[in-house]
Design a protein around this motif. Structure first.
Motif, PDB file in Angstrom:
ATOM      1  N   THR A  90     -55.623 -65.569   4.971  1.00  0.00           N
ATOM      2  CA  THR A  90     -56.164 -64.958   3.756  1.00  0.00           C
ATOM      3  C   THR A  90     -56.346 -63.464   3.970  1.00  0.00           C
ATOM      4  OG1 THR A  90     -57.344 -67.007   3.243  1.00  0.00           O
ATOM      5  CG2 THR A  90     -58.042 -65.015   2.089  1.00  0.00           C
ATOM      6  N   ARG A 131     -51.200 -59.747   2.700  1.00  0.00           N
ATOM      7  CA  ARG A 131     -50.358 -60.925   2.937  1.00  0.00           C
ATOM      8  C   ARG A 131     -50.156 -61.733   1.655  1.00  0.00           C
ATOM      9  NH1 ARG A 131     -52.624 -61.811   8.850  1.00  0.00           N
ATOM     10  NH2 ARG A 131     -50.991 -60.641   9.929  1.00  0.00           N
ATOM     11  N   GLN A 132     -51.168 -61.788   0.820  1.00  0.00           N
ATOM     12  CA  GLN A 132     -50.974 -62.505  -0.436  1.00  0.00           C
ATOM     13  C   GLN A 132     -50.010 -61.746  -1.354  1.00  0.00           C
ATOM     14  OE1 GLN A 132     -54.463 -63.613   1.059  1.00  0.00           O
ATOM     15  NE2 GLN A 132     -52.622 -64.735   1.618  1.00  0.00           N
ATOM     16  N   ASP A 133     -50.032 -60.404  -1.314  1.00  0.00           N
ATOM     17  CA  ASP A 133     -49.035 -59.617  -2.048  1.00  0.00           C
ATOM     18  C   ASP A 133     -47.630 -59.899  -1.521  1.00  0.00           C
ATOM     19  OD1 ASP A 133     -50.943 -58.468  -3.655  1.00  0.00           O
ATOM     20  OD2 ASP A 133     -51.057 -56.585  -2.533  1.00  0.00           O
ATOM     21  N   GLN A 186     -46.648 -62.626   0.029  1.00  0.00           N
ATOM     22  CA  GLN A 186     -46.280 -63.982  -0.376  1.00  0.00           C
ATOM     23  C   GLN A 186     -45.744 -64.005  -1.807  1.00  0.00           C
ATOM     24  OE1 GLN A 186     -49.945 -66.307   0.484  1.00  0.00           O
ATOM     25  NE2 GLN A 186     -48.608 -67.706   1.590  1.00  0.00           N
ATOM     26  N   LEU A 217     -47.222 -71.685  -2.098  1.00  0.00           N
ATOM     27  CA  LEU A 217     -48.011 -70.750  -1.317  1.00  0.00           C
ATOM     28  C   LEU A 217     -49.362 -71.328  -0.923  1.00  0.00           C
ATOM     29  CD1 LEU A 217     -47.342 -67.436  -3.287  1.00  0.00           C
ATOM     30  CD2 LEU A 217     -45.956 -68.542  -1.517  1.00  0.00           C
ATOM     31  N   ASN A 256     -52.865 -70.013   1.534  1.00  0.00           N
ATOM     32  CA  ASN A 256     -53.491 -69.093   2.487  1.00  0.00           C
ATOM     33  C   ASN A 256     -54.720 -69.763   3.084  1.00  0.00           C
ATOM     34  OD1 ASN A 256     -56.034 -67.813   1.036  1.00  0.00           O
ATOM     35  ND2 ASN A 256     -54.384 -67.839  -0.502  1.00  0.00           N
TER      36      ASN A 256
END
Length: 568
Positions: free
Chosen positions: A403, A407-409, A411, A427, A429
């Motif tokens: 998280t 990294r979420q961007d 993904q 996806l 996290n």
């Protein structure tokens, strides 16, 4: 869980140390450090997570380590053994280390060569699941010569013998404390793993996994004037943004590690005036790891993610290559790191002699080429845009990471690009403290790899990647009998790779080492076992009132914390 008594606080430390030693030790009061990935253990042999390795480095130390320039320097040892000074045998099959005189553990007992030999026994135990086993490759035995001297004997000539007992990843354990913790019992020794007795500037007072660690100055530290701080708090959890704000805007914290944030966000925080960001490039690579084995929950734990069950989709190199070709690395750098990142096609981006140019085609996104590869592999586009094969299996992958906003961007962008070539990515996290932890009972660690692909960053200590590249040899995979510890999380196995790595281990010429290292890197890259994304600069931040900080990308960031001091 056992907790340390308050009697072990600063007052007790004062009583235990000679008054002269406390003329300067601890005079700067309290130090606050924040790691938004909270440490879960204080034993780097049971966790490959950077957060755990670095937290441990405050307490337990190696014989030698790398400084901020990547130079090998003596730490607990008197000097760095070499052929020239007689410390390394002329036939390169042994290295002799000698401890500094008068070293004490934090409990006041002497540090001896028996502790060094025990540490090797601990990590090399076949049932121990040592997370740093690659550093002990080719070690035949460790001979105790006298109370301060050991000789490490290798089964082959080792021109670069600085694997065991070097860097924060391979510190010395106290034999008396860990004596009953060998093999399968290693993870059961909670007291030792949470409260290790060490030689570092601090010792643990209270450890709360995945939360906070309270420490105090080691009263038996070898320099009576150090550390400058009497107590230390290492706060874990939260996120990179809150960590950065706590140093640069509010001043609640003195040091914030690994600010994985967009460059404009860091610049805005720095305007707060309470702290300053510091950055440097090393060998840290953000990458996607490909699982070559089947992580299906329908399989029992003893066979899930083992080579007995190859991955039903990713065993085809064409699929792995297509996934890589679909990624726009330049855009990832732009949105995620700015000047603190560089697109890369290599697992080993530095030093220059080890940096290959053979894989540079990945720098250009090629969606049409990726589609053609999937066509060739027998995956046809279905009515919903997702590809299916002749058996009716849809091309759907579980894609996990920790998280973190960047990294979420990443993904989201990669999910979009993969969708454009007919691949659906689910996806997920996971809390960083869990993902990078070493709990053998957790299904969510990066080592266990219960997903199809996963993304994170990793690097190697020092400037030579021999041990790092050794992580991809056959037989060092995480599995139940090693408590799910191990380095080869992809379960890649190629005897030719292993043979070439053995050549690297026995090669002295730096030019030849560079050539072989690049070839090993290229095998992994051209098999698309790992898909590199970004060569990341390390960005952290410290208070404007904190002096002595030397950002180190070659070892632990906390390597010289005993020298940190208050400037005002």
């Amino acid at each position: 869980m056992k907790r340390r008594s308050a009697l072990y606080g600063a007052a007790a430390a004062l009583a235990l140390a000679p008054m002269a030693a406390w003329a300067d030790r601890g005079e700067d009061g309290h130090l606050n450090i924040i790691y938004w990935q909270a440490p879960s253990i204080m034993n780097p042999y049971l966790s490959g997570g950077t957060k755990d390795v670095e937290a441990s480095s405050l307490v337990i130390e190696p014989l030698a380590r790398y400084n901020q320039d990547g130079e090998l320097v003596a730490w607990l040892a008197e000097e760095i053994p070499t052929v020239e000074n007689g410390g390394v045998a002329e036939d390169l099959t042994s290295i002799t280390w000698r401890l500094r005189e008068g070293l004490l553990w934090s409990d006041g007992s002497p540090v001896t060569s028996a502790d060094i030999a025990f540490t090797a026994q601990y990590c090399m135990h076949p049932e121990g699941g040592c997370a740093q086993a690659a550093r002990y490759q080719d070690v035949e035995n460790v001979e105790v010569v006298d109370e301060r001297t050991v000789t490490v004997h290798f089964s082959v000539p080792k021109p670069v013998p600085y694997g065991p007992f070097v860097s924060a990843q391979s510190p010395i354990l106290q034999a008396a404390q860990f004596a009953d913790c060998l093999g399968a019992r290693a993870p059961e020794c909670t007291e030792a793993n949470f409260y290790p007795i060490g030689t570092g500037g601090f010792r643990v007072v209270d450890f709360r996994p995945n939360d906070v660690i309270q420490m105090e100055a080691n009263p038996n530290y070898r320099d009576p004037a150090l550390p400058h701080f009497a107590t230390l708090t290492l706060k874990g959890g939260g996120d990179a943004a809150s960590a950065g704000r706590a140093v640069m805007e509010t001043g609640e914290m003195d040091y914030a590690w690994n600010l994985q944030l967009a460059p404009d966000v860091i610049a805005t925080m720095a305007q707060g005036g309470r702290g300053v960001p510091v950055s440097a490039f090393g060998t840290l690579v953000e990458r996607i790891e490909m699982n070559l084995t089947d992580p299906s929950p329908d399989l029992p734990p003893e066979t899930r993610s083992t080579r007995a069950h190859p991955h039903p989709v990713l065993s085809d190199i064409r699929v792995r290559q297509a996934l890589s070709m679909a990624i726009d690395r330049e855009l990832l750098v732009e949105i995620g790191y700015g000047q603190a990142g560089r697109p890369t096609c290599n697992l080993v981006p530095a030093p220059p002699i080890f940096a290959s140019t053979a894989n540079d085609a990945c720098l250009v996104q090629d969606l049409d080429g990726a589609r053609a590869l999937l066509d060739e592999a027998g995956w046809t586009v279905g009515g919903d845009g997702i590809r299916v094969n002749a058996d009716g299996r849809r091309l759907v992958l579980d894609y996990q990471t920790s998280t973190n906003a960047v990294r979420q961007d990443f993904q989201a962008l990669i999910q979009q690009w993969w969708r454009e070539i007919g691949v659906e990515a689910n996806l997920r996290n996971i809390n960083s403290s869990v993902f990078f932890g070493g709990d053998p009972g957790s299904p969510d660690t990066f080592q266990k790899f219960y997903a199809d692909v996963e993304m994170y960053a990793n690097n190697f200590n020092g400037t030579d990647p021999e041990s790092y590249l050794g992580a991809y040899r056959c037989g060092v995979e995480p599995r139940p009998e090693t408590q799910w510890q191990g380095e080869n999380i992809n379960r890649f196995c190629d005897p030719a790779y292993d043979e070439l790595h053995l050549q690297l281990a026995q090669t002295a010429s730096i030019e030849e080492r560079g050539r072989i290292g690049r070839e090993l890197n290229d095998i992994l890259m051209q098999n698309y076992v790992i898909v590199p994304l970004v060569d990341r600069g390390r960005v952290s931040a410290h208070s404007v009132t904190l002096g002595g900080v030397l950002l180190n990308t070659w070892d632990s960031e906390l390597w010289n914390v005993a020298d940190w001091h208050r400037t005002e």
